[in-house]
Design a protein around this motif. Structure first.
Motif, PDB file in Angstrom:
ATOM      1  N   VAL A 172       1.485   3.468  -3.575  1.00 42.25           N
ATOM      2  CA  VAL A 172       0.684   2.703  -2.625  1.00 42.25           C
ATOM      3  C   VAL A 172      -0.760   3.153  -2.778  1.00 42.25           C
ATOM      4  O   VAL A 172      -1.068   4.341  -2.602  1.00 42.25           O
ATOM      5  N   GLY A 173      -1.643   2.218  -3.118  1.00 38.64           N
ATOM      6  CA  GLY A 173      -3.046   2.540  -3.291  1.00 38.64           C
ATOM      7  C   GLY A 173      -3.894   1.955  -2.179  1.00 38.64           C
ATOM      8  O   GLY A 173      -3.688   0.800  -1.773  1.00 38.64           O
ATOM      9  N   LEU A 174      -4.826   2.745  -1.674  1.00 37.84           N
ATOM     10  CA  LEU A 174      -5.737   2.287  -0.626  1.00 37.84           C
ATOM     11  C   LEU A 174      -7.130   2.133  -1.214  1.00 37.84           C
ATOM     12  O   LEU A 174      -7.552   2.929  -2.054  1.00 37.84           O
ATOM     13  N   ALA A 175      -7.850   1.114  -0.759  1.00 41.80           N
ATOM     14  CA  ALA A 175      -9.216   0.887  -1.230  1.00 41.80           C
ATOM     15  C   ALA A 175     -10.008   0.197  -0.132  1.00 41.80           C
ATOM     16  O   ALA A 175      -9.438  -0.458   0.745  1.00 41.80           O
ATOM     17  N   GLY A 176     -11.326   0.343  -0.196  1.00 36.01           N
ATOM     18  CA  GLY A 176     -12.197  -0.241   0.815  1.00 36.01           C
ATOM     19  C   GLY A 176     -12.652  -1.634   0.443  1.00 36.01           C
ATOM     20  O   GLY A 176     -13.538  -1.799  -0.385  1.00 36.01           O
ATOM     21  N   GLY A 177     -12.032  -2.653   1.044  1.00 37.57           N
ATOM     22  CA  GLY A 177     -12.404  -4.043   0.778  1.00 37.57           C
ATOM     23  C   GLY A 177     -11.363  -4.773  -0.047  1.00 37.57           C
ATOM     24  O   GLY A 177     -10.673  -4.167  -0.869  1.00 37.57           O
ATOM     25  N   PRO A 178     -11.252  -6.089   0.157  1.00 39.83           N
ATOM     26  CA  PRO A 178     -10.224  -6.861  -0.557  1.00 39.83           C
ATOM     27  C   PRO A 178     -10.425  -6.897  -2.061  1.00 39.83           C
ATOM     28  O   PRO A 178      -9.450  -6.915  -2.819  1.00 39.83           O
ATOM     29  N   GLU A 179     -11.676  -6.902  -2.529  1.00 38.60           N
ATOM     30  CA  GLU A 179     -11.906  -6.935  -3.974  1.00 38.60           C
ATOM     31  C   GLU A 179     -11.417  -5.653  -4.637  1.00 38.60           C
ATOM     32  O   GLU A 179     -10.755  -5.689  -5.689  1.00 38.60           O
ATOM     33  N   LYS A 180     -11.725  -4.521  -4.025  1.00 40.47           N
ATOM     34  CA  LYS A 180     -11.245  -3.256  -4.580  1.00 40.47           C
ATOM     35  C   LYS A 180      -9.719  -3.174  -4.518  1.00 40.47           C
ATOM     36  O   LYS A 180      -9.077  -2.680  -5.452  1.00 40.47           O
ATOM     37  N   GLY A 199      -4.925  -2.810  10.573  1.00 40.25           N
ATOM     38  CA  GLY A 199      -3.468  -2.784  10.521  1.00 40.25           C
ATOM     39  C   GLY A 199      -2.896  -2.328   9.199  1.00 40.25           C
ATOM     40  O   GLY A 199      -1.705  -2.542   8.941  1.00 40.25           O
ATOM     41  N   TRP A 200      -3.703  -1.636   8.379  1.00 39.12           N
ATOM     42  CA  TRP A 200      -3.232  -1.311   7.034  1.00 39.12           C
ATOM     43  C   TRP A 200      -2.017  -0.381   7.038  1.00 39.12           C
ATOM     44  O   TRP A 200      -1.099  -0.545   6.216  1.00 39.12           O
ATOM     45  N   ALA A 201      -1.973   0.579   7.964  1.00 34.43           N
ATOM     46  CA  ALA A 201      -0.856   1.523   7.972  1.00 34.43           C
ATOM     47  C   ALA A 201       0.455   0.819   8.293  1.00 34.43           C
ATOM     48  O   ALA A 201       1.509   1.142   7.724  1.00 34.43           O
ATOM     49  N   GLU A 202       0.411  -0.158   9.188  1.00 32.19           N
ATOM     50  CA  GLU A 202       1.630  -0.913   9.509  1.00 32.19           C
ATOM     51  C   GLU A 202       2.075  -1.766   8.327  1.00 32.19           C
ATOM     52  O   GLU A 202       3.272  -1.948   8.106  1.00 32.19           O
ATOM     53  N   LYS A 203       1.124  -2.273   7.566  1.00 28.21           N
ATOM     54  CA  LYS A 203       1.485  -3.019   6.345  1.00 28.21           C
ATOM     55  C   LYS A 203       2.213  -2.113   5.357  1.00 28.21           C
ATOM     56  O   LYS A 203       3.178  -2.527   4.702  1.00 28.21           O
ATOM     57  N   VAL A 204       1.762  -0.877   5.244  1.00 31.42           N
ATOM     58  CA  VAL A 204       2.421   0.068   4.341  1.00 31.42           C
ATOM     59  C   VAL A 204       3.836   0.356   4.837  1.00 31.42           C
ATOM     60  O   VAL A 204       4.799   0.345   4.053  1.00 31.42           O
ATOM     61  N   ALA A 206       5.763  -1.511   6.674  1.00 29.57           N
ATOM     62  CA  ALA A 206       6.591  -2.695   6.458  1.00 29.57           C
ATOM     63  C   ALA A 206       6.992  -2.813   4.994  1.00 29.57           C
ATOM     64  O   ALA A 206       8.139  -3.165   4.669  1.00 29.57           O
ATOM     65  N   HIS A 207       6.065  -2.533   4.111  1.00 25.87           N
ATOM     66  CA  HIS A 207       6.358  -2.596   2.669  1.00 25.87           C
ATOM     67  C   HIS A 207       7.424  -1.580   2.279  1.00 25.87           C
ATOM     68  O   HIS A 207       8.317  -1.890   1.472  1.00 25.87           O
ATOM     69  N   LEU A 208       7.360  -0.387   2.858  1.00 25.29           N
ATOM     70  CA  LEU A 208       8.301   0.661   2.488  1.00 25.29           C
ATOM     71  C   LEU A 208       9.688   0.440   3.085  1.00 25.29           C
ATOM     72  O   LEU A 208      10.669   1.013   2.608  1.00 25.29           O
ATOM     73  N   GLY A 209       9.776  -0.375   4.112  1.00 25.48           N
ATOM     74  CA  GLY A 209      11.079  -0.764   4.645  1.00 25.48           C
ATOM     75  C   GLY A 209      11.939   0.389   5.114  1.00 25.48           C
ATOM     76  O   GLY A 209      13.142   0.449   4.810  1.00 25.48           O
ATOM     77  N   GLY A 210      11.369   1.315   5.813  1.00 26.25           N
ATOM     78  CA  GLY A 210      12.146   2.433   6.332  1.00 26.25           C
ATOM     79  C   GLY A 210      11.992   3.712   5.524  1.00 26.25           C
ATOM     80  O   GLY A 210      12.367   4.792   6.002  1.00 26.25           O
ATOM     81  N   ARG A 211      11.510   3.615   4.314  1.00 25.13           N
ATOM     82  CA  ARG A 211      11.238   4.829   3.538  1.00 25.13           C
ATOM     83  C   ARG A 211       9.952   5.480   4.040  1.00 25.13           C
ATOM     84  O   ARG A 211       9.102   4.831   4.644  1.00 25.13           O
ATOM     85  N   HIS A 212       9.816   6.762   3.741  1.00 28.35           N
ATOM     86  CA  HIS A 212       8.590   7.478   4.058  1.00 28.35           C
ATOM     87  C   HIS A 212       7.877   7.861   2.766  1.00 28.35           C
ATOM     88  O   HIS A 212       8.495   7.976   1.709  1.00 28.35           O
ATOM     89  N   ALA A 230       0.347  10.702   8.478  1.00 27.81           N
ATOM     90  CA  ALA A 230       1.330  10.167   9.428  1.00 27.81           C
ATOM     91  C   ALA A 230       2.410   9.331   8.740  1.00 27.81           C
ATOM     92  O   ALA A 230       3.464   9.078   9.335  1.00 27.81           O
ATOM     93  N   LEU A 231       2.178   8.914   7.498  1.00 30.58           N
ATOM     94  CA  LEU A 231       3.172   8.147   6.748  1.00 30.58           C
ATOM     95  C   LEU A 231       4.200   9.036   6.056  1.00 30.58           C
ATOM     96  O   LEU A 231       5.218   8.545   5.568  1.00 30.58           O
ATOM     97  N   LEU A 232       3.931  10.339   6.000  1.00 30.04           N
ATOM     98  CA  LEU A 232       4.827  11.257   5.300  1.00 30.04           C
ATOM     99  C   LEU A 232       6.116  11.481   6.077  1.00 30.04           C
ATOM    100  O   LEU A 232       6.125  11.545   7.303  1.00 30.04           O
ATOM    101  N   GLY A 233       7.211  11.612   5.342  1.00 29.23           N
ATOM    102  CA  GLY A 233       8.480  11.972   5.942  1.00 29.23           C
ATOM    103  C   GLY A 233       8.685  13.476   5.908  1.00 29.23           C
ATOM    104  O   GLY A 233       7.805  14.231   5.464  1.00 29.23           O
ATOM    105  N   PRO A 234       9.848  13.942   6.366  1.00 25.62           N
ATOM    106  CA  PRO A 234      10.151  15.381   6.327  1.00 25.62           C
ATOM    107  C   PRO A 234      10.034  15.917   4.903  1.00 25.62           C
ATOM    108  O   PRO A 234      10.543  15.320   3.950  1.00 25.62           O
TER     109      PRO A 234
END
Length: 326
Positions: A172-180, A199-204, A206-212, A230-234
């Motif tokens: 999963v890659g994060l970038a600033g702006g839709p073009e990037k 809402g980017w974190a919620e999109k991630v 949803a994409h992971l579907g229960g995985r961390h 906060a997206l990391l699992g145990p």
């Protein structure tokens, strides 16, 4: 020769293109006709007066820059003539002088550029690629890995996306702006999101579907880093190699107890091993690029536009490695 000189600490406009004396190679040194000079975020901090990791403060006036690629055109005493005319790249270490038409460095620092790389790609790998090779020593990119990479459109981030995908990880890659973000997606990420979207974190999630996420490779810090953690699992890990969102400073970056660790400097060298860890990492980076496994993206500026290059880098209006071309 023409070179960029800094006479006073301050804004990008303090970088001036001037005529200066040609540098002379001393014993054991080569002089390189520079075809590409790397621009690093650290350069912008040093321009403003920060000391950063340097052993002593920057002395003015100075010619900034510590990453070069070009052609060897003059030899110092004791250097084998076989180096003359070779395409080479080098990291100058703590010595400045890269933003220029000519640069001098010890022959022990230079690497011959693989035939299938141009000068800008080579200079990207000698600094940024070296950093990536140091980071991945501490990472676990197995087939079950879920890796989150902030600033994935940058020079380091783009190469980390490629490396992790080559190793079989879900990225999963994060970038600033839709073009990037679109560039990150095209660069191989399984998901690319714009971290300017609230809402980017919620999109991630949803994409992971229960995985961390299992690993965060973080050169940004700040609120983006906190949301990534906060997206990391145990058992998840947060590897910190920079903190650009909070500014380069001499103290410790943002770390989370029990989750985060810093993986630059002494840690990188200790895990690399050997008599010259940095040179080992440089060779690994150039080898990966020569084999086509890592392809650095490059944003090119003419040498005389060093101020514009610094401004674009600091305001996050660049993708890939920023390079000056004399």
């Amino acid at each position: 020769m023409r070179a960029i000189r800094l006479h006073a600490f301050g804004p990008p406009e303090n970088l001036r293109l001037e005529e200066v004396d040609d540098p002379l190679p001393g014993p054991g040194q080569v002089r390189v006709a520079v075809r590409a000079a790397g621009v690093h975020l650290l350069d912008t901090a040093l321009r403003e007066g920060a000391r950063g990791p340097l052993p002593e403060p920057v002395r003015l006036p100075t010619v900034p820059g510590r990453e070069v690629a070009g052609v060897v055109e003059s030899l110092g005493e004791g250097v084998a003539r076989l180096w003359l005319g070779r395409r080479v790249t080098a990291h100058l270490g703590f010595a400045p002088g890269g933003y220029a038409e000519l640069a001098v460095t010890d022959v022990d620092r230079v690497h011959e550029i693989p035939a299938n790389l141009d000068f800008a790609q080579a200079v990207a790998m000698i600094g940024t690629g070296r950093t990536v090779m140091g980071i991945v020593q501490s990472a676990d990119f197995g087939p079950d890995a879920v890796v989150v990479i902030p600033a994935a459109a940058g020079g380091v981030g783009g190469l980390l996306v490629q490396y992790a995908k080559n190793a079989g990880a879900h990225v999963v890659g994060l970038a600033g702006g839709p073009e990037k973000a679109a560039r990150v997606q095209a660069g191989g990420a399984d998901l690319a999101v714009d971290y300017a979207d609230p809402g980017w974190a919620e999109k991630v999630r949803a994409h992971l579907g229960g995985r961390h996420a299992t690993l965060v490779l973080d050169g940004v810090g700040g609120e983006v880093a906190r949301a990534c953690v906060a997206l990391l699992g145990p058992g998840g890990r947060h590897l910190v190699f920079g903190w650009s969102a909070e500014g380069i400073r001499d103290g410790r970056p943002y770390l989370v107890d029990g989750v985060s660790e810093q993986v630059l400097g002494p840690v990188m060298m200790r895990r690399t091993g050997g008599p010259d860890p940095m040179r080992t990492l440089e060779l690994r980076a150039l080898t990966e690029a020569a084999a086509g496994r890592l392809v650095p993206a490059v944003r090119r500026f003419p040498l005389g536009e060093a101020a514009a290059a610094h401004r674009a880098l600091q305001t996050r209006r660049t993708t890939g490695k920023v390079v000056l071309e004399p």
